[in-house]
Enzyme design. Structure first.
Site, PDB file in Angstrom:
ATOM      1  N   CYS A  12       0.987  -1.083  -0.024  1.00  0.00           N
ATOM      2  CA  CYS A  12       0.102   0.530  -0.026  1.00  0.00           C
ATOM      3  C   CYS A  12       0.676   1.510  -0.146  1.00  0.00           C
ATOM      4  O   CYS A  12       1.472   1.718   0.999  1.00  0.00           O
ATOM      5  CB  CYS A  12      -0.875  -0.302   1.008  1.00  0.00           C
ATOM      6  N   LYS A  39      -8.067 -10.489   5.729  1.00  0.00           N
ATOM      7  CA  LYS A  39      -8.439  -9.479   6.708  1.00  0.00           C
ATOM      8  C   LYS A  39      -9.182  -9.968   8.136  1.00  0.00           C
ATOM      9  O   LYS A  39      -9.520 -11.406   7.836  1.00  0.00           O
ATOM     10  CB  LYS A  39      -9.454  -8.292   6.845  1.00  0.00           C
ATOM     11  N   GLU A  64      -7.729   7.742   5.965  1.00  0.00           N
ATOM     12  CA  GLU A  64      -6.954   8.673   5.072  1.00  0.00           C
ATOM     13  C   GLU A  64      -5.266   9.390   5.090  1.00  0.00           C
ATOM     14  O   GLU A  64      -5.451  10.225   5.640  1.00  0.00           O
ATOM     15  CB  GLU A  64      -8.556   9.444   4.613  1.00  0.00           C
TER      16      GLU A  64
END
Length: 223
Positions: A12, A39, A64
């Site tokens: 990521c 997950k 975020e």
């Protein structure tokens, strides 16, 4: 000080930028890696969107990546990673937004498509964005300086760097070729790549190619 926990995923780029911010500010934290394809059952209780990065600071949760980084900037102001001048700070936010809504969004779209025409259009779009970054960003804001906004590293540099570390994925799987003539951009990348915070967690291109290999036969993307 309350312990900081950062929920991340190995590929990521958004979690990567939060790790770099914590490293630049020398803030100790606990890294929790999440397999987004498998997950933990309680992960959505931790992360409302079911995504990474997510930062826990004591009893508070922030998600975020751009917001996480600004929270870290305000919570740990030394060393500063945003300029004090309001106009320059606005410029920083403009370019962080450009990274998210243009560069990274177009990259995600390109990685998801298996249709050759759409891939070609996506490659062209990314090339235009990089040329825009060179001409309107780096050349105008800091043509003679090492970093995006000048002499000091900022959240803008940390926002963009992860994209460039993974560019080999686009080259190998989607036929992307880095546009010629972007000399300022290339020099900027070399400068950031040599920072201690980056070298401590950087991965070679072979790492990314191995993990993205299934893109050859699948439209799914590890985010």
């Amino acid at each position: 000080m309350s312990e900081i926990e950062l929920y991340s995923a190995v590929l990521c780029p958004f979690a990567y930028r939060a790790r770099l911010t914590l490293a630049e500010k020398q803030v100790p934290f606990k890294l929790i890696e999440i397999d987004l394809q498998n997950k933990p059952t309680n992960f959505e209780e931790i992360s409302p969107y079911g995504l990474v990065p997510l930062l826990k600071h004591g009893k508070f949760r922030i998600w975020e990546s751009a917001i996480i980084n600004e929270y870290l900037e305000e919570s740990f102001p030394t060393p500063p990673l945003l300029p004090k001048d309001l106009v320059q700070r606005a410029q920083a936010r403009i370019w962080i937004n450009f990274a998210d809504v243009r560069l990274f969004a177009a990259t995600h779209k390109l990685l998801l498509t298996l249709e050759p025409l759409q891939q070609a259009e996506g490659v062209e779009e990314l090339s235009k964005y990089l040329q825009f970054v060179e001409q309107e960003g780096l050349q105008k804001l800091s043509a003679e300086e090492p970093y995006w906004l000048g002499a000091e590293i900022s959240l803008v540099d940390l926002t963009y760097y992860p994209w460039f570390e993974q560019v080999a994925v686009l080259e190998h799987f989607r036929g992307f070729q880095f546009p010629s003539g972007l000399n300022r951009l290339k020099k900027w990348y070399e400068t950031v790549a040599n920072r201690e915070s980056v070298r401590a967690i950087a991965k070679p291109k072979e790492f990314y190619l191995k993990h993205y290999a299934r893109l050859q036969s699948s439209a799914s993307v590890i985010s």
